[in-house]
Design an enzyme around this catalytic site. Structure first.
Site, PDB file in Angstrom:
ATOM      1  N   ARG A 178      12.839   4.204  13.030  1.00  0.00           N
ATOM      2  CA  ARG A 178      11.341   5.525  12.830  1.00  0.00           C
ATOM      3  C   ARG A 178      10.789   4.782  13.949  1.00  0.00           C
ATOM      4  NH1 ARG A 178       8.887   5.240   6.685  1.00  0.00           N
ATOM      5  NH2 ARG A 178       8.011   6.329   8.283  1.00  0.00           N
TER       6      ARG A 178
ATOM      7  N   ASN B  26       8.086  -5.678  -1.249  1.00  0.00           N
ATOM      8  CA  ASN B  26       7.540  -4.442   0.450  1.00  0.00           C
ATOM      9  C   ASN B  26       6.916  -4.781   0.441  1.00  0.00           C
ATOM     10  OD1 ASN B  26       7.748  -1.512   1.154  1.00  0.00           O
ATOM     11  ND2 ASN B  26       9.113  -0.716   0.436  1.00  0.00           N
TER      12      ASN B  26
ATOM     13  N   ALA C 136       3.088  -0.551   4.890  1.00  0.00           N
ATOM     14  CA  ALA C 136       2.842  -0.781   5.891  1.00  0.00           C
ATOM     15  C   ALA C 136       2.242  -2.440   6.487  1.00  0.00           C
ATOM     16  CB  ALA C 136       1.828   0.256   6.454  1.00  0.00           C
TER      17      ALA C 136
ATOM     18  N   GLU D 280      12.630  -9.443   2.289  1.00  0.00           N
ATOM     19  CA  GLU D 280      11.800  -8.319   2.530  1.00  0.00           C
ATOM     20  C   GLU D 280      12.435  -7.588   2.087  1.00  0.00           C
ATOM     21  OE1 GLU D 280      11.763  -7.624   6.862  1.00  0.00           O
ATOM     22  OE2 GLU D 280      10.449  -6.427   7.027  1.00  0.00           O
TER      23      GLU D 280
ATOM     24  N   HIS E  66       3.650  -4.669   9.186  1.00  0.00           N
ATOM     25  CA  HIS E  66       3.692  -4.965  10.711  1.00  0.00           C
ATOM     26  C   HIS E  66       2.562  -5.375  11.165  1.00  0.00           C
ATOM     27  CE1 HIS E  66       7.288  -2.117   9.540  1.00  0.00           C
ATOM     28  NE2 HIS E  66       7.135  -0.755   8.649  1.00  0.00           N
TER      29      HIS E  66
ATOM     30  N   ARG F 208       5.229  10.650  -2.215  1.00  0.00           N
ATOM     31  CA  ARG F 208       4.937  10.540  -0.489  1.00  0.00           C
ATOM     32  C   ARG F 208       6.362  10.247  -0.409  1.00  0.00           C
ATOM     33  NH1 ARG F 208       4.800   4.457   0.852  1.00  0.00           N
ATOM     34  NH2 ARG F 208       3.610   4.961   3.175  1.00  0.00           N
TER      35      ARG F 208
ATOM     36  N   PRO G 233       0.627  -1.240  -0.082  1.00  0.00           N
ATOM     37  CA  PRO G 233       0.095   0.054  -0.105  1.00  0.00           C
ATOM     38  C   PRO G 233       0.564   0.962  -0.077  1.00  0.00           C
ATOM     39  CG  PRO G 233      -0.415  -1.033   2.640  1.00  0.00           C
ATOM     40  CD  PRO G 233       0.534  -1.803   1.452  1.00  0.00           C
ATOM     41  N   ASN G 234       0.243   2.159  -0.916  1.00  0.00           N
ATOM     42  CA  ASN G 234       0.641   3.658  -1.107  1.00  0.00           C
ATOM     43  C   ASN G 234       1.752   3.369  -1.415  1.00  0.00           C
ATOM     44  OD1 ASN G 234      -1.208   4.852   0.597  1.00  0.00           O
ATOM     45  ND2 ASN G 234      -0.323   3.784   2.348  1.00  0.00           N
TER      46      ASN G 234
ATOM     47  N   TYR H  17      11.299   8.603   1.612  1.00  0.00           N
ATOM     48  CA  TYR H  17      11.014   8.014   0.311  1.00  0.00           C
ATOM     49  C   TYR H  17      12.215   8.334  -0.817  1.00  0.00           C
ATOM     50  CZ  TYR H  17       8.016   5.790   3.533  1.00  0.00           C
ATOM     51  OH  TYR H  17       7.045   5.292   4.467  1.00  0.00           O
TER      52      TYR H  17
ATOM     53  N   ASP I  26       2.178 -15.682   7.629  1.00  0.00           N
ATOM     54  CA  ASP I  26       1.851 -17.686   6.709  1.00  0.00           C
ATOM     55  C   ASP I  26       1.670 -17.431   5.072  1.00  0.00           C
ATOM     56  OD1 ASP I  26       0.873 -17.375   9.834  1.00  0.00           O
ATOM     57  OD2 ASP I  26      -1.045 -17.323   9.393  1.00  0.00           O
TER      58      ASP I  26
ATOM     59  N   ARG J 280       7.095   0.679  14.049  1.00  0.00           N
ATOM     60  CA  ARG J 280       7.401  -0.106  12.093  1.00  0.00           C
ATOM     61  C   ARG J 280       8.870  -1.051  12.962  1.00  0.00           C
ATOM     62  NH1 ARG J 280       5.453   3.270   8.498  1.00  0.00           N
ATOM     63  NH2 ARG J 280       4.683   5.489   8.986  1.00  0.00           N
TER      64      ARG J 280
ATOM     65  N   HIS K 273      12.493  -2.805   1.467  1.00  0.00           N
ATOM     66  CA  HIS K 273      12.354  -1.839   2.007  1.00  0.00           C
ATOM     67  C   HIS K 273      13.322  -0.360   2.122  1.00  0.00           C
ATOM     68  CE1 HIS K 273       9.207  -3.237   5.161  1.00  0.00           C
ATOM     69  NE2 HIS K 273      10.219  -4.063   5.571  1.00  0.00           N
ATOM     70  N   LEU K 274      11.979   1.140   1.155  1.00  0.00           N
ATOM     71  CA  LEU K 274      13.121   2.345   1.441  1.00  0.00           C
ATOM     72  C   LEU K 274      13.990   2.682   2.302  1.00  0.00           C
ATOM     73  CD1 LEU K 274      10.660   2.823  -0.887  1.00  0.00           C
ATOM     74  CD2 LEU K 274      12.101   3.006  -2.177  1.00  0.00           C
ATOM     75  N   SER K 275      13.375   2.334   3.093  1.00  0.00           N
ATOM     76  CA  SER K 275      13.860   3.033   4.276  1.00  0.00           C
ATOM     77  C   SER K 275      14.112   2.163   5.592  1.00  0.00           C
ATOM     78  CB  SER K 275      12.265   3.854   5.049  1.00  0.00           C
ATOM     79  OG  SER K 275      10.970   3.523   5.816  1.00  0.00           O
TER      80      SER K 275
HETATM   81  C1  DQA Z   1       8.449   0.846   4.103  1.00  0.00           C
HETATM   82  C2  DQA Z   1       8.023   1.280   5.316  1.00  0.00           C
HETATM   83  C3  DQA Z   1       7.332   0.898   6.151  1.00  0.00           C
HETATM   84  O1  DQA Z   1       7.166   1.124   7.432  1.00  0.00           O
HETATM   85  C4  DQA Z   1       5.869   1.953   6.097  1.00  0.00           C
HETATM   86  O2  DQA Z   1       5.088   1.783   5.680  1.00  0.00           O
HETATM   87  C5  DQA Z   1       5.826   1.693   4.291  1.00  0.00           C
HETATM   88  C6  DQA Z   1       6.967   1.401   3.574  1.00  0.00           C
HETATM   89  C7  DQA Z   1       9.652   1.503   3.196  1.00  0.00           C
HETATM   90  O3  DQA Z   1       9.187   1.290   1.976  1.00  0.00           O
HETATM   91  O4  DQA Z   1      10.199   1.789   3.139  1.00  0.00           O
HETATM   92  O5  DQA Z   1       5.082   2.439   3.670  1.00  0.00           O
HETATM   93  O6  DQA Z   1       8.149  -0.540   3.151  1.00  0.00           O
END
Ligand code: DQA
Length: 146
Positions: free
Chosen positions: A109, A76, A79, A100, A82, A19, A11-12, A24, A89, A113, A102-104
């Site tokens: 944070r 990725n 959210a 897994e 978390h 964003r 999502p997002n 990011y 599962d 998270r 993640h950009l950040s």
């Molecule tokens: C994220 C980190 C997550 O905590 C956050 O909810 C995101 C982006 C990242 O790529 O840094 O939407 O997955």
């Protein structure tokens, strides 16, 4: 096994570029897809890049990755990382290795998270390198690290 690597985004992440750029960056998801396609070609891999804002869709795509004989999944889950026991599962339910991504760096944070359900089952985590996190994860697949 195929040379196919699924790259699944939650999502997002469709709003990357505009964003919260201070967190990011300004790279869009299309930019990341283009960069990964180029790198995948060099590495002899093929990528299947997708994004959804819906948790269950990510579960379906994880199942699909296994059914299609994918070599690995870069995930990725944003959210849902978390919150989602369903994703934990699903990763445990398939034999396809999941990295897994993640950009950040979520661990630096907000405390909500710091828990990663995805990380509890993932073969590896790459985080905190911006868009390069995806490239590093793809190179890990190519090198046989997962
Ligand atoms: C994220 C980190 C997550 O905590 C956050 O909810 C995101 C982006 C990242 O790529 O840094 O939407 O997955």
């Amino acid at each position: 096994m195929t040379n196919l690597v699924y790259v699944l985004n939650g999502p997002n992440l469709n709003l990357l570029g505009t964003r919260e750029p201070e967190i990011y960056g300004t790279t869009t998801l299309d930019d990341i897809a283009g960069m990964l396609e180029d790198r995948a070609r060099d590495l002899g891999l093929e990528i299947e890049m997708r994004q959804t804002n819906h948790e269950g869709m990510l579960v379906d795509w994880l199942h699909e990755a296994q059914a299609e004989g994918a070599r690995a999944v870069l995930l990725n889950a944003a959210a849902y990382t978390h919150t989602s026991i369903a994703l934990l599962d699903a990763i445990k339910a398939i034999r396809t290795p999941v990295i897994e991504v993640h950009l950040s760096d979520p661990k630096t944070r907000e405390s909500f998270r710091h828990t990663s359900y995805v990380g509890m089952a993932a073969a590896m985590t790459v985080e905190g390198h911006g868009a390069d996190s995806y490239r590093i994860a793809l190179e890990a697949v190519a090198s046989g690290a997962v």
